[in-house]
Design an enzyme around this catalytic site. Structure first.
Site, mmCIF file in Angstrom:
data_model
loop_
_atom_site.group_PDB
_atom_site.id
_atom_site.type_symbol
_atom_site.label_atom_id
_atom_site.label_comp_id
_atom_site.label_asym_id
_atom_site.label_seq_id
_atom_site.Cartn_x
_atom_site.Cartn_y
_atom_site.Cartn_z
ATOM 1 C CG ASP A 164 -52.322 -87.580 -89.299
ATOM 2 O OD1 ASP A 164 -53.297 -88.335 -89.387
ATOM 3 O OD2 ASP A 164 -52.010 -86.743 -90.162
ATOM 4 C CD GLU A 197 -61.573 -82.788 -104.017
ATOM 5 O OE1 GLU A 197 -61.141 -81.630 -103.901
ATOM 6 O OE2 GLU A 197 -62.744 -83.118 -103.832
ATOM 7 C CG PHE A 226 -65.615 -84.177 -98.415
ATOM 8 C CD1 PHE A 226 -65.736 -85.502 -98.784
ATOM 9 C CD2 PHE A 226 -64.981 -83.854 -97.224
ATOM 10 C CE1 PHE A 226 -65.208 -86.493 -97.972
ATOM 11 C CE2 PHE A 226 -64.470 -84.842 -96.415
ATOM 12 C CZ PHE A 226 -64.583 -86.167 -96.796
ATOM 13 C CB THR A 267 -54.876 -93.032 -89.755
ATOM 14 O OG1 THR A 267 -55.192 -92.665 -91.075
ATOM 15 C CG2 THR A 267 -55.171 -94.503 -89.553
#
Lengths: 1154, 343
Positions: free
Chosen positions: A407, A531, A549, A683
């Site tokens: 990742d 955020e 979201f 990713t």
């Protein structure tokens, strides 16, 4: 009782209906027709066994293993028919193995019982008969009203009825469920929210209808029917009113909730699944070898049986006068005799399958895995995390990895967001020393200096932007420009789900924003680190709706009411999801800026807004409510409404935050590549961002030819493109290729053109997949796994979105990062930083692989040595199944005489210095493709075993069999002495062979190696020295002592051991001279890094004080170790040099004589 | 890098040699010199041993006389089991060209007799033989009880098939004078067998101790009449019986029968000259096509003539030296590149 039995047997009837009806507080309707539904109790059972079923169930589990079952069969055969070896010989080792395993499993289960009991016995408060009753967690029944206080964990899945707040809301954190650390707000329906006391709740008459239990944590649909004043009010229930078991109540003094799912039906329990069993490549080859040996065994038995009958065709051999048959034997049927003869041979040779192999392997894996957790090099100081081993089954697989899937965010990068740049209304600004500076001349804006926005600096440092002063506009700026900027920052600051929790006070006020002036005591919870970085605490805005979201929309939005009364929608999200919806603003310029940001490797977010007229808002409000209260297809409806709301946007700008690369990522990736491992980055980021990070972390080189497979819309297009790429790779295979694929193209490529795509991928040295969904990640790995070469894959990631790929890959590694613990918990190994991967693979993986490979080969070798003489002896005793060795020797060979050296070897062996391994990743290639367990090496070991067995047997045969007296007084030896001679040579040779394989001689190795031989002698002297009253056969009485009193026997033993090892040594020497492997070459280079032979026996480490005293005594007796050794020992106060061997090679030690 | 080691709160692993896999250790790494010198040493040692063993094997004198064919008439008689009560003697003369110095041992040797058959080895009762319970015949099938139901003592196939030829050696001083060569029976069995593993049941009278038992079917007389002259050699503790009960590993085996009693003419050993064996032929071998032989042998300190061991040492020594030379050649050729040889 009956129910319990049914549960144990798994016969619980399937649920009849799709919904369950729950009468709150179990107040069933007094009239009307109703059938009570049965629900299970709130007991959590993670344990596998109970006291009653442990023995049968555990035995059943254990005998499902092929090897154990095989030995059980052998044991039963021995019990049933007249066999040459007593049932004890196979029964005792089997009993030993079964007992050891049972104890281990029983202990683990006992620990589970304890934790279960702790959970099930935890005190909870339940509203019953008008009062608050304290009871145990396991007694909660569906329909009970449960009270939970602050910071307590919910004991069951509850539907929130009321909290201590007026609006019936509460905050929970679900960190232990999904790893998300943010606070989540849950709300009760208004009718129950007012019932804040026990007395009030007692008046509640309501029914909850909801779906049957399911595992999805984020799905819950139901409705509550409340009867108030003879009137039925129906309220919808969604995930926001369901409090999940395992979650923790935060910031709320107490809540009341009604239990809807209990015990094993809670979402937590349904999500708890025993990890899928991953089996390592070594284990697979081990099973292949077992089958080969089984074939050898059966063919040996068949050959013996056939030869026995050919021999017995002649009557003089069948029944000589001195060995007459009994009546019973004469009368039994031929076929029965044939079968029982075959079985008897099977029993005689059964030891060729090493029974203790499994238990030794298991022990080795279990104990060996501790070394990973203990390794100081895998300890990360900043986060105080050491490496974690969740399964010990895959240790050796770490040495076999061919593909690494990683990742990006949080794995390659720190996952620490730093605000860098933004683009507002087509103008780019850069953060420099806490000030936002316009970047270059901006022709659009008349005055480009926007330095008044200084306090926006360090957006991740929340205390800096805690005030609304950032929006104080300077008077000299044009109002139009200010408005856009103002809106931009409003969007940044309002559109988020960040919760601020104050540690000091229990109440949170009516919004998160007000308490933010006391930054030192604040805890921040956010569902995404972006955020958190962008939070701005200044608002006098009223929050009307949050459109959460979700990964499909890739954006979130809020609807707020400005102080002026106008209603605004602020949207933020990925540029690909915002820009198409925009109808106003500087779209093109922003797009260019976003691409520029991405090229620098920054993470970008776009902001947009929309203004509603009050009429529009009315409609939105209505449609939102309808969708949110829908019982069926709520998600689809909500998605529709969101789509309807988030359109006709006006673009405000974009932000860019930087995610710093982790330490030493470049070096690690480089090392992985040198080790022949292909690294794929998977990713969710934009491809430009991903490529630039790839470049900066060394995954892609500047010199690489980067191929792209992006934005493919159709199958045919994709196929064509793939064909092109394949051609390009074929055309120039000199330079390295890198491939970039995005999620949509990938799914197209995988759907129809798997083969072609895999071809392209295999020829690329680096592959990067961007815009990937979690399941796609797993799918890519599965594809690689099932490709023809069947490579070993490793997946490494840190977030919940990586769990699927971690579980899919052969080895899953979790990074203990910021995005919760879920990846770490679902992984096989968890480490704190990406850079630790290199030590984990190159050092630990390499060692484990070498250790276990040698362990497996050696086990088969020593059992061939063991049984082949037995087989050969049959040729000399008319295949009468006479054993060569005594029963006790047969039994103890594998569990006592030869077990410890190999176990210690497999724990401690370091065939090469760990430093060399770490610094020369190419050495990893030497063990790739399971090389140590290839058929060639297996054959070598097997042939070695057979040849050694031939030497033992025929050496002893020519010595004793040629009827010479071996004793000085003319007396003769019998058959048991012959067997003992073979056995003695065998024990010594097999142990010496292990010594020859050992490169790393610690005092423990010395102890067990020489100790094993010594033990054999001492045991044999003892065993043969007494007439054991409980044994009917006194075969071994004084046999061993007589053997040792013969000079010739000693000469023969020495000669046979030397001859056996001679062959092996010569082969090793010539191999090394003519075809040295890289490892062998590397072994040559490490000089002066070892200590003298005797020193390793003398110099004990501080932990082993008991042995140390013995060692010192030994030193004094031998008088060879100079005092300097004794004073030098390891201690915690030693200055710590990571793995530095220099401390081990003090000059005084080198100079000492051995 | 400074680390806190005593911080119990932290998860910092212990910095001990064991846990860090840094136990002080010797790395087995043999240089060419070590290997080569080791090989040369082993090679020379083996050659030396081989020569010593060869010389000692050469010094041993051994005479083996197979009397199966030479006593053909007796052999024929024994083919028929009904003739068990008929005596048959057979004389075999031979000439000893060189004297046999020192202790001389007399063995009997059987060819093709499988004492290592599974059922045969099993068929004995150690409890009976140690004198604890004369009537314990549990494992003795098929020779547990006699036809009239009495337990057999000593029971089992091994005891039943005991070798029962008697061998007497005569020294032919001249054509008319035959001197019986003095032989002793003692120390032919293992000491522990004779005094621990085999014991007569304790009774004043040996025959009453065996009351209620039957003799093995093949035996001409019961066990308590094996040697009526010497109570220390009678019953279960009879040397010949004990020797027979230690089952041989292979079908061709020899067992110690008598030792030379070194008195009179035989103080030095057996002088050269002509001898003859007088054999009371009882043991039937024709039925399994076996053969019988007598062996006279001297011994060295390490036992009998082990030519095999000597040769094996010589061969191993030679091969080891050969290997070391070839390794040295390889090493010298590749010396520039390699410093280490093994591990």
């Amino acid at each position: 009782m009956w129910r319990w039995v049914r549960q144990q047997l798994g016969f619980d009837p399937p649920h009849q209906s799709d919904t369950r009806t729950i009468y709150i507080a179990n107040r069933f309707p007094q009239y009307g027709h109703y059938t009570p539904q049965k629900f299970i109790d709130n007991r959590i059972i993670s344990s596998k066994y109970t006291v009653w079923n442990f023995v049968p169930k555990n035995l059943f589990e254990q005998f499902r293993r092929v090897a154990n079952f095989y030995f059980l069969i052998i044991f039963l055969v021995q019990l049933m028919i007249d066999t040459p070896t007593s049932p004890v010989t196979s029964g005792l080792p089997l009993f030993f193995v079964i007992t050891v395993t049972a104890i281990k499993q029983g202990y683990e289960d006992w620990l589970r019982h304890i934790s279960d009991n702790e959970v099930n016995g935890a005190p909870v408060y339940v509203v019953r008969s008008g009062g608050l009753v304290t009871t145990r967690s396991k007694n909660i029944r569906v329909g009970d009203i449960v009270r939970v206080a602050k910071n307590e964990i919910f004991p069951a899945d509850l539907v929130l009825l009321s909290s201590d707040r007026l609006d019936g809301s509460c905050h929970v954190t679900t960190a232990s469920l999904d790893g998300e650390t943010n606070l989540k707000t849950h709300v009760a329906v208004p009718e129950t929210a007012v019932l804040q006391t026990v007395a009030n709740l007692d008046t509640l008459i309501a029914v909850v209808e909801c779906q049957q239990p399911e595992a999805d944590l984020y799905r819950f649909m139901g409705r509550m029917t409340i009867t108030q004043q003879m009137e039925e009010i129906v309220r919808p229930l969604g995930p926001e009113s369901l409090l999940l078991r395992g979650a923790r109540l935060k910031n709320t003094k107490e809540i009341f909730g009604v239990a809807v799912y209990t015990g094993m039906e809670t979402k937590m329990a349904l999500n708890y699944k025993s990890k899928s069993q991953k089996r390592s490549a070594v284990e697979k080859s081990m099973n292949t070898f077992l089958i080969i040996y089984l074939i050898i065994l059966i063919s040996e038995a068949i050959i013996s049986t056939i030869l026995k009958y050919t021999w017995q065709a002649e009557e003089k051999w069948d029944e000589p006068w001195y060995n007459q048959k009994t009546e019973h034997q004469r009368n039994s049927s031929k076929i029965l005799k044939f079968i029982s003869d075959f079985l008897a041979f099977l029993v005689l040779y059964n030891f060729i399958i090493p029974i203790s192999l499994y238990v030794t392997v298991e022990l080795q894996k279990f104990l060996g895995s501790f070394f990973i957790g203990w390794d100081l090099d895998l300890y990360h100081e900043e986060s105080d995390e050491k490496a974690q081993v969740n399964t010990s089954d895959l240790n050796e697989e770490l040495g076999q990895v061919e593909y690494v899937f990683t990742d990006k965010t949080g794995t390659l990068t720190e996952n620490e967001m730093q605000f860098r740049e933004c683009s507002i209304n087509g103008t780019k600004y850069q953060e420099i020393n806490g000030r936002l500076v316009s970047e270059g001349p901006t022709p659009d804006s008349s005055d480009g200096n926007l330095s008044y926005l200084t306090s926006l600096a360090h957006l991740n440092n929340l205390s800096h932007l805690a005030t609304s002063s950032s929006f104080r506009t300077s008077p000299e700026n044009g109002t139009e420009l200010i408005k856009e900027h103002d809106l931009f920052f409003k969007a940044v600051s309002l559109c988020h789900t960040v919760q601020i929790s104050s540690v000091q006070t229990d109440s949170i006020g009516d919004g998160p924003w007000q308490s933010s002036f006391a930054p030192a005591q604040l805890e921040y919870y956010a569902s995404s680190p972006d955020e958190k970085a962008l939070v701005e605490a200044a608002a006098r805005y009223k929050l009307l709706h949050i459109l959460e979201f979700d990964p499909d929309r890739r954006r979130m939005s809020v609807i707020v009411q400005a102080p002026s009364g106008e209603k605004l929608l602020f949207v933020k999200g990925a540029e690909s999801s915002i820009l198409p919806e925009c109808i106003g603003g500087e779209i093109e310029k922003t797009r260019i800026h976003v691409d520029e940001f991405a090229l620098k490797g920054l993470r970008t977010l776009c902001m947009a807004y929309r203004q509603f007229t009050s009429k529009e808002y009315e409609e939105i409000n209505r449609r939102l409510f309808e969708a949110r209260t829908a019982l069926q297809q709520r998600e689809e409806k909500l998605a529709g409404v969101f789509q309807f709301i988030e359109k006709d946007l006006i673009l405000l700008g974009a932000t860019a935050v930087e995610d710093k690369l982790q330490d030493k990522v470049r070096e690690t990736i480089e090392a992985l590549r040198m080790a022949g491992i292909k690294v794929w980055v998977l990713t969710g980021d934009k491809h430009e961002t991903a490529v630039s990070v790839s470049l900066s972390c060394g995954h892609f080189h500047r010199t690489m030819n980067i191929l792209e497979l992006l934005n493919q819309k159709s199958d045919s297009e994709c196929a064509e493109k793939l064909g092109q790429l394949a051609r390009r790779i074929r055309e120039d295979h000199v330079i390295q290729h890198g491939l970039v694929v995005d999620g949509t193209s990938l799914s197209l490529a995988l759907r129809e053109h798997e083969k072609l795509f895999m071809d392209v991928c295999r020829n690329c040295s680096a592959v990067m997949c961007c815009r990937m969904a979690p399941l796609q990640k797993a799918k890519v790995i599965r594809l690689i796994k099932i490709s023809p070469e069947k490579p070993i894959t490793l997946a490494i990631g840190d977030g919940a979105n990586d769990v699927s790929m971690i579980q899919e890959a052969h080895v899953g590694i979790g990074i203990m990062g910021k995005e919760g613990r879920q990846a770490a918990r679902n992984s096989d190994y968890a480490i704190a930083r990406f850079k630790f991967l290199s030590k984990l693979l190159f050092v630990h993986g390499h060692f484990y692989y070498i250790r276990i490979a040698t362990l497996v080969q050696y086990f088969f070798y020593k059992n061939v040595c063991f049984i082949t003489p037995q087989f050969l002896y049959q040729f000399y005793c008319l295949f009468s199944q006479q054993t060569l060795y005594d029963s006790v020797y047969l039994t103890l060979y594998n569990i006592c005489f030869t077990s410890l050296p190999i176990l210690i070897y497999s724990l401690l062996e370091q065939h090469i210095d760990p430093h060399v391994l770490q610094n020369k990743p190419t050495l990893y290639r030497d063990i790739s493709k399971n090389r140590q367990l290839s058929m060639k090496t297996f054959l070598y070991w097997t042939i070695l075993g057979f040849s050694h067995a031939f030497i033992f047997f025929f050496g002893s045969y020519f010595l004793i069999g040629k009827d010479t007296s071996l004793l000085g007084n003319g007396q003769m030896f019998g058959n048991w002495t012959f067997g003992t001679l073979v056995f003695t040579v065998m024990v010594i040779t097999v142990t010496a062979k292990m010594a020859l394989e050992t490169h790393f001689w610690t005092w423990i190795n010395h102890l067990v190696t020489w100790g094993s031989i010594l033990f054999y002698f001492v045991f044999s002297l003892f065993y043969g020295g007494i007439l054991w009253p409980f044994l009917s056969s006194q075969n071994m009485y004084f046999v061993f002592i007589q053997l040792l009193s013969s000079g010739s026997a000693w000469f023969a033993i020495i000669l046979m051991v030397v001859t056996c090892l001679f062959l092996d040594i010569v082969k090793k020497v010539f191999d090394r001279q003519f075809h040295p492997t890289n490892i062998e070459k590397a072994q040559l280079t490490e000089t002066n890094s070892s200590i003298k032979c005797l020193d390793s026996m003398c110099c004990f480490s501080e932990g082993e004080t008991a042995c140390a005293s013995v060692g010192r005594m030994l030193e004094r007796v031998i008088g060879r170790c100079s005092p300097s050794h004794v004073s030098r020992s390891w201690s915690a106060s030693d200055p710590f040099y990571t793995n530095d061997r220099s401390i081990l090679t003090l000059s005084t030690m080198d100079s000492s004589t051995c | 890098m400074k680390r806190k080691c005593q911080d119990y709160e932290s998860r910092l692993p212990d910095n001990t040699a064991m846990k860090q896999q840094q136990l002080p250790a010797f790395r087995l790494q043999l240089s060419a010199n070590e290997i080569l010198s080791g090989f040369f040493a082993i090679g020379l040692f083996c050659l030396g041993m081989g020569i010593i063993l060869l010389l000692s094997a050469k010094s041993i004198r051994e005479v083996e006389i197979n009397y199966t064919a030479k006593c053909a008439t007796c052999a024929k008689l024994r083919e028929d089991a009904t003739n068990f009560d008929k005596e048959c003697n057979c004389s075999i003369s031979f000439y000893l060209p060189q004297k046999m110095e020192g202790n001389v041992y007399l063995y009997y040797k059987l060819y093709g007799f499988y004492q290592n058959l599974y059922r045969y080895i099993l068929s004995r009762s150690n409890i009976q033989l140690v004198g604890t319970d004369v009537k314990d015949v549990r494992n003795c099938a098929p020779f547990k009880t006699s036809d009239n139901g009495l337990p057999i003592a000593p029971c089992g196939a091994i005891a039943n098939s005991m070798f029962n030829d008697t061998i007497v050696l005569l020294y032919n001083f001249n054509s008319s004078t035959h001197i019986r060569v003095p032989m002793v029976r003692t120390e032919t069995a293992w000491w522990t067998d004779k005094y621990v593993k085999f014991q007569n049941p304790t009774f004043q009278n040996l025959s009453s101790a065996f009351a209620g038992t039957a003799k093995p079917p093949n035996w001409p007389k019961p066990v308590y009449e094996l040697d009526e002259k010497d109570p220390g050699n009678n019953g279960f503790v009879n040397d010949d019986f004990i020797v027979w009960m230690r089952t041989a590993a292979f079908p061709n085996f020899k067992k110690l029968y008598r030792r030379l009693h070194r008195i009179g003419n035989f103080t030095e050993g057996l002088p050269a000259g002509s001898y003859s064996f007088i054999i009371n032929y009882n043991f039937p071998v024709g039925r399994f096509q076996g053969q019988k032989a007598v062996v006279l042998s001297t011994l060295t300190w390490s036992g009998g003539s082990s030519l095999f061991l000597a040769l094996a040492y010589l061969v191993t020594g030679a091969v080891t030296l050969l290997a070391s030379f070839s390794m040295m050649a390889v090493h010298l050729k590749l010396k520039e590149r390699k410093t280490f040889f093994l591990q």
